[in-house]
Scaffold this motif. Sequence first.
Motif, PDB file in Angstrom:
ATOM      1  N   THR A 118       4.546   9.710  23.034  1.00  0.00           N
ATOM      2  CA  THR A 118       6.398  10.382  24.238  1.00  0.00           C
ATOM      3  C   THR A 118       7.406   9.749  23.463  1.00  0.00           C
ATOM      4  O   THR A 118       7.651   8.494  23.194  1.00  0.00           O
ATOM      5  CB  THR A 118       6.057   9.755  25.299  1.00  0.00           C
ATOM      6  N   PRO A 119       8.555  10.288  23.220  1.00  0.00           N
ATOM      7  CA  PRO A 119       9.360   9.889  22.257  1.00  0.00           C
ATOM      8  C   PRO A 119      10.929   9.120  23.315  1.00  0.00           C
ATOM      9  O   PRO A 119      11.587  10.345  23.061  1.00  0.00           O
ATOM     10  CB  PRO A 119      10.041  11.867  21.297  1.00  0.00           C
ATOM     11  N   ILE A 120       9.910   9.658  24.593  1.00  0.00           N
ATOM     12  CA  ILE A 120      11.177   8.531  25.678  1.00  0.00           C
ATOM     13  C   ILE A 120      10.845   7.474  26.145  1.00  0.00           C
ATOM     14  O   ILE A 120      10.091   7.278  25.531  1.00  0.00           O
ATOM     15  CB  ILE A 120      11.495   9.878  26.679  1.00  0.00           C
ATOM     16  N   ASP A 121      11.671   6.623  26.461  1.00  0.00           N
ATOM     17  CA  ASP A 121      10.927   5.364  27.290  1.00  0.00           C
ATOM     18  C   ASP A 121       9.983   5.471  28.572  1.00  0.00           C
ATOM     19  O   ASP A 121      10.139   6.803  29.060  1.00  0.00           O
ATOM     20  CB  ASP A 121      12.574   5.144  28.810  1.00  0.00           C
ATOM     21  N   VAL A 122       8.646   5.053  27.752  1.00  0.00           N
ATOM     22  CA  VAL A 122       7.541   5.618  29.347  1.00  0.00           C
ATOM     23  C   VAL A 122       7.880   3.360  29.175  1.00  0.00           C
ATOM     24  O   VAL A 122       7.882   2.275  28.856  1.00  0.00           O
ATOM     25  CB  VAL A 122       6.817   5.446  27.784  1.00  0.00           C
ATOM     26  N   ASP A 152       8.968  19.914  29.003  1.00  0.00           N
ATOM     27  CA  ASP A 152       9.200  21.138  30.091  1.00  0.00           C
ATOM     28  C   ASP A 152      10.445  20.909  30.558  1.00  0.00           C
ATOM     29  O   ASP A 152      10.690  21.628  30.967  1.00  0.00           O
ATOM     30  CB  ASP A 152       8.027  21.566  30.444  1.00  0.00           C
ATOM     31  N   ARG A 153      10.539  19.449  31.326  1.00  0.00           N
ATOM     32  CA  ARG A 153      11.571  19.180  32.282  1.00  0.00           C
ATOM     33  C   ARG A 153      12.627  18.352  31.582  1.00  0.00           C
ATOM     34  O   ARG A 153      13.524  17.757  32.727  1.00  0.00           O
ATOM     35  CB  ARG A 153      10.246  18.065  33.370  1.00  0.00           C
ATOM     36  N   GLY A 154      12.632  18.463  30.103  1.00  0.00           N
ATOM     37  CA  GLY A 154      13.598  16.884  29.649  1.00  0.00           C
ATOM     38  C   GLY A 154      13.789  16.088  30.004  1.00  0.00           C
ATOM     39  O   GLY A 154      14.894  15.368  30.705  1.00  0.00           O
ATOM     40  N   ALA A 155      13.013  15.588  30.596  1.00  0.00           N
ATOM     41  CA  ALA A 155      12.425  14.202  31.044  1.00  0.00           C
ATOM     42  C   ALA A 155      12.829  12.760  30.361  1.00  0.00           C
ATOM     43  O   ALA A 155      13.196  13.304  29.374  1.00  0.00           O
ATOM     44  CB  ALA A 155      11.109  13.583  31.490  1.00  0.00           C
ATOM     45  N   ASP A 156      13.715  11.638  31.021  1.00  0.00           N
ATOM     46  CA  ASP A 156      13.942  10.892  29.764  1.00  0.00           C
ATOM     47  C   ASP A 156      13.349   9.350  30.244  1.00  0.00           C
ATOM     48  O   ASP A 156      13.620   8.091  29.721  1.00  0.00           O
ATOM     49  CB  ASP A 156      16.294  10.547  30.196  1.00  0.00           C
ATOM     50  N   LEU A 157      12.331   9.426  31.845  1.00  0.00           N
ATOM     51  CA  LEU A 157      11.554   8.541  31.175  1.00  0.00           C
ATOM     52  C   LEU A 157      10.137   8.852  32.096  1.00  0.00           C
ATOM     53  O   LEU A 157      10.496   9.646  32.622  1.00  0.00           O
ATOM     54  CB  LEU A 157      11.973   7.125  32.722  1.00  0.00           C
TER      55      LEU A 157
END
Length: 147
Positions: free
Chosen positions: A137-141, A105-110
């Motif tokens: 999760t498809p972004i950096d974690v 929802d937030r378009g986060a990248d981490l």
Amino acid sequence: MGGYRTIVVGTDGSETSFRAVDRAAALAADSGATLVIACAYFPERPDPRAQDALGDDAYQVTGSAPADDTVSRARDRAAVAGATKIETEAVQGKPAETLQRVVKDRGADLLVVGNRGLNTLAGRIIGSVPLDVVRHTPIDVLVVHTT
């Protein structure tokens, strides 16, 4: 580390989860990112006696008041750690699913989470929040060593 615009961190109000908030806040401060502090919760079943006695104020002893308090305390810690753009969300649902929804929802990248439960037998058998988000999760974690 740079280039992050929106960082989501999960907290459940525990001291270990607040260590993840501290790390996420420092990263947000360094990169000028918006920090979104998320807390998943399940509302308690209302006690009819509380509703009768307290009326409209019954939410203070049932429902999301603890989650709201958790994100408020986490916001204060994040500010001390240097984050300047801080937003909070108390979201009903399971922790891993909630974090993934907030990220989307937030378009986060981490996404930042603590490692609690990651190296336990129960975590290996039935899963843990850090393991679930790393897998799905498809972004950096960033899994912060908090225990």
